[in-house]
Scaffold this motif. Structure first.
Motif, mmCIF file in Angstrom:
data_model
loop_
_atom_site.group_PDB
_atom_site.id
_atom_site.type_symbol
_atom_site.label_atom_id
_atom_site.label_comp_id
_atom_site.label_asym_id
_atom_site.label_seq_id
_atom_site.Cartn_x
_atom_site.Cartn_y
_atom_site.Cartn_z
ATOM 1 N N CYS A 196 18.576 -23.764 -10.745
ATOM 2 C CA CYS A 196 17.859 -22.760 -11.547
ATOM 3 C C CYS A 196 18.267 -21.339 -11.164
ATOM 4 O O CYS A 196 17.892 -20.387 -11.830
ATOM 5 N N HIS A 202 10.588 -26.307 -8.905
ATOM 6 C CA HIS A 202 11.240 -25.015 -8.674
ATOM 7 C C HIS A 202 10.330 -24.022 -7.965
ATOM 8 O O HIS A 202 10.529 -22.806 -8.059
ATOM 9 N N CYS A 221 19.497 -23.387 -5.788
ATOM 10 C CA CYS A 221 19.106 -24.454 -6.715
ATOM 11 C C CYS A 221 19.836 -24.249 -8.044
ATOM 12 O O CYS A 221 20.321 -23.149 -8.325
ATOM 13 N N CYS A 246 14.206 -24.132 -3.550
ATOM 14 C CA CYS A 246 13.246 -24.850 -4.411
ATOM 15 C C CYS A 246 12.988 -26.257 -3.838
ATOM 16 O O CYS A 246 13.841 -26.830 -3.165
HETATM 17 ZN ZN ZN Z 1 15.022 -24.254 -8.681
#
Ligand code: ZN
Length: 398
Positions: free
Chosen positions: A253, A241, A251, A258
């Protein structure tokens, strides 16, 4: 000396003797005493205990030289079995290994899209099946799992793909099986496996070792001074990440660009599908008839057959990994970076692309002193690492 400290010293001496036999192989009592600096009577007593436990055996006389010929001792590799588990794949995979990390028996259970409690039940099934198949006493259970792991408390804090949050795996398995349980992130165990059992590394290599593992996600396991780097307990080596692309795609996240959005297996598949959907003349149409059947074997086949579109995607993966590698070299200095991915063997240029980017983005002398290679162990590397983790904690031979 207090009783407790006498006991501690005795355990430490016994572990030292076993470690010496494990690492040297075929060694006499006199040579163990010389190597460990323990007195010959102490060595004889500890060897007697290890022989009685069945962990070592006598293997005949040492080759003739001057003086008395000593009896050689060696570890009985199959005297105990270890359960190694890999939860980082689409199938949950486990094996019984011997004391050298060699697989004796294995069990694969398909995840079939299960997550949460159902996936946890599958872990219990896997362990039960392996315990039922054991033919020797079991030393312990080692687990490699994806996501954020607290290896000290044996708690899986978060694994997005499995929809797991705060699962106390160590205590859950210990309560069920009454066996010691150790766990770590799968990438850390991939690194521990290469360090312990790999062909291309080991204690003789004093460069820090980094294994970058490409799978569902991307992460790194780092070994410094012969030990797994744990940093702040959780999240060491979570390079997946770190942003490697400006204005990149989003992403899982929540951030953008990332490493995982470029270099993970799902990201590679996504790029192929995107090319097919956007370009009716994409060369991928020639060998991908149904996008649902897209898998790493097809990627490997295309690379081996010189498909330029595929090479371009994998070059992008190499560049992204090179950026991540340059950050690692910036922290660790020159090191040995190994890439573990099912496609690297079929495309050696990936390593070259990483090197090229590394040289551009970090001090060239550090980049040149950095060794880059593919991992030497195959797809059971996390199981091997899990086995090494148990060996380390239970017998202290590593
Ligand atoms: Zn990420």
């Amino acid at each position: 000396m207090a009783k407790a400290s006498v006991k501690r010293n005795r355990i430490a001496s016994e572990q030292l003797v076993l470690r010496t036999i494990y690492s040297t192989g075929q060694i006499s009592r006199a040579d163990i005493a010389r190597a460990t600096k323990l007195t010959p009577p102490t060595v004889s007593e500890l060897v007697g205990k290890l022989l009685a436990d069945g962990l070592i055996e006598e293997k005949g006389l040492a080759p003739s030289s001057s003086g008395r010929r000593g009896i050689l001792l060696d570890v009985v590799d199959n005297s105990r079995q270890i359960i190694g588990i890999d939860l980082s794949r689409e199938d949950f995979r486990g094996a019984l290994t011997d004391l050298r990390g060699r697989t004796v028996h294995r069990v694969d259970l398909s995840l079939d899209g299960r997550d949460g409690e159902e996936a946890l039940s599958l872990v219990y099934d896997l362990v039960n099946q392996l315990i039922a198949s054991a033919t020797k006493p079991i030393l312990g259970i080692g687990i490699g799992a994806p996501g954020l792991i607290d290896p000290f408390d044996g708690i899986l804090q978060q694994a997005v793909n499995l929809n797991w949050r705060y699962i106390p795996i160590r205590s859950l398995l210990y309560d069920r099986n009454n066996l010691p349980v150790y766990m770590a992130n799968d990438c850390q165990l991939a690194a521990l496996a290469e360090f312990t059992f790999g062909e291309d590394n080991g204690p003789q290599n004093d460069l820090p070792l980094v294994v970058i593992k490409l799978g569902w996600g991307v992460g790194a396991g780092i070994i410094v001074d012969g030990k797994l780097l744990h940093g702040s307990r959780v999240g060491t080596g979570e390079i997946g990440h770190v942003r490697v692309v400006d204005n990149g795609i989003q992403c899982a996240c929540g951030n953008y660009g990332c490493l995982e959005t470029v270099a993970s297996i799902p990201a590679i598949m996504k790029q192929i599908k995107l090319s097919m959907n956007n370009d009716p003349n994409s060369s991928f149409h020639k060998f991908v008839k149904d996008q649902k059947e897209l898998n790493t074997n097809i990627v490997v086949w295309a690379l081996e057959n010189g498909n330029n579109d595929m090479s371009k995607i994998i070059d992008g993966v190499g560049e992204a990994l090179g950026i991540a590698a340059s950050n690692l070299v910036g922290v660790l200095g020159s090191c040995h970076i190994m890439i573990h991915c099912s496609i690297t063997c079929s495309y050696p240029l990936l390593i070259e692309k990483i090197r090229e980017t590394l040289i551009q983005r970090t001090l060239p002398s550090l980049a040149r002193a950095t060794k880059l290679s593919s991992t030497s162990l195959g797809s059971d590397n996390v199981i091997c690492g899990a086995s090494a983790l148990v060996l380390h904690h239970e017998l202290a031979v590593l």
